[in-house]
Design an enzyme around this catalytic site. Sequence first.
Site, mmCIF file in Angstrom:
data_model
loop_
_atom_site.group_PDB
_atom_site.id
_atom_site.type_symbol
_atom_site.label_atom_id
_atom_site.label_comp_id
_atom_site.label_asym_id
_atom_site.label_seq_id
_atom_site.Cartn_x
_atom_site.Cartn_y
_atom_site.Cartn_z
ATOM 1 N N ARG A 95 21.850 -86.065 0.644
ATOM 2 C CA ARG A 95 22.596 -86.281 1.883
ATOM 3 C C ARG A 95 23.794 -87.192 1.591
ATOM 4 N NH1 ARG A 95 21.249 -89.891 7.282
ATOM 5 N NH2 ARG A 95 22.938 -88.996 8.533
ATOM 6 N N HIS A 96 24.857 -87.024 2.353
ATOM 7 C CA HIS A 96 26.027 -87.898 2.222
ATOM 8 C C HIS A 96 25.642 -89.367 2.450
ATOM 9 C CE1 HIS A 96 26.109 -88.489 6.582
ATOM 10 N NE2 HIS A 96 25.977 -87.177 6.711
ATOM 11 N N GLY A 97 26.522 -90.269 2.036
ATOM 12 C CA GLY A 97 26.268 -91.695 2.191
ATOM 13 C C GLY A 97 26.600 -92.214 3.574
ATOM 14 N N ALA A 405 22.227 -91.088 2.089
ATOM 15 C CA ALA A 405 22.049 -90.848 0.642
ATOM 16 C C ALA A 405 20.644 -90.396 0.277
ATOM 17 C CB ALA A 405 22.430 -92.086 -0.179
#
Length: 476
Positions: A95-97, A405
């Site tokens: 996953r994105h931060g 993340a």
Amino acid sequence: MGSNRKSPVPPTCCPFPPPRSRLLLAALSLVVTRLSCSSLSVSDIPHIASFFGTKTRYEEVNPHLLRDISSVNRSVLKPPPTEGCTPVHLTAVIRHGSRYPTVKNVRRIQRLSELVRTEASRNSADWLQEIQGRWEMWYTEDMDGQLVMKGREDLRQLAKRLSVLFPSLLSEENLRRISLRSSSKHRCVSSVEAFQEGLHQAWRRGEVQYSHEVDDELMRFFERCRGFVEGVENNRTALVEVEKFKHGEEMDGVRRRMAEKLGLPHQRLTPDLVEAAFFLCSYELSIKSVHSPWCFLFDEKDAKVLEYKSDLKQYWKRAHGHAISSMSSCPLFHHVFRTLDKAGRPRRATDEPPEPASILVGHAETLLPLLALLGFYKDQTPPTASNYHSQHGRSFRSSLIVPYAANVLFVLYDCQRGPRLQLLINESPVRFPGLENEDAPLYRDVRAIYRHLLDGCDFEKECEGRSVGRGPNIEL
């Protein structure tokens, strides 16, 4: 609760200019952020920090990283010690931060801050005086979910730790053979760039030449699944359990307690404004490493109620609540197993070596359907609006599953008895449902467990063939 509170970091500690300026000043901002805003001691982290659902920091899931962000525990890799196993491939779904609020939440925060400044009582509580006198509404609509500097650092540090955990796979020699894909959303593209920066820092290389591919068919499969969009996303009854809980007894209790602390009639606080204050606490922590004065509106009892509301939404929209939600991830499921099949295939000495790593960066709504499809976090009794008090021991907690993340790591080993597969979630080992006796079962046994999906899980059939009944709603 507020009497022994340490002085908060002033709101101006880490100024964040509008996104365009922020991108131009990225390097300087990172230095400023790390030097001046990361000094929040472990003891001064908000006591509710581990209940923020999908807005939880990764460090709350792995608290040892608060002491040493580069800490790696090699003992999490658990192939049989007697089989001479070596890792040959890593697929990481990430996953994105940490990110800024979306426009919707910025507008809610604006309404909340105006209400508290103009109508709340002016009592002697330090935290309320700070909100009314010193806290600045610094969130702007053009931030709209973009990655923050802390979010870039989330991915850089993850890349560094994984390069230590898998030195033979994420190596400089393998640079051109590591596959990197991302959702088209700005926060994901920035995240996959930051991951590459982290690898280059680990290898002590200079300038990064980004080499990733944008692939929404793979990373945003939910948008293309008509059965999900019509039966869940756009179904007005989709979040019936969430709506019932939102206006139920537990949420009303949180609303009344918050109104009392602010000296407001409780009718002036909608459930959305209550949630906006809770999110404000989470954003200030995840973006600025600040113990926000807004956090003092909630105790742990309140935080657990608000986390449960978030979990209801994720369960009934993205996970086990409706079969189509997990089945929509069929493209990603098949991609992962095709990649593993290829990496585990017997080879002659003259054959090309397998792809060492596949890095796939997406969203919480990318990871949750895949994990549900694989059978994880499915409690015996589904969470509903009416069973909150019996759900305290549930395994489905989005705060622990999909923080910023979050990552799902498929580690394929070459062993004497054949390929073996281990799964790690957020860098901790988990066992496949149905194969609970082994940390790294034979890959053929994993394929046997998921045979019904490998032979089926047809995206066109599942997503175009029918619409489902009652189903859920919303993006993270």
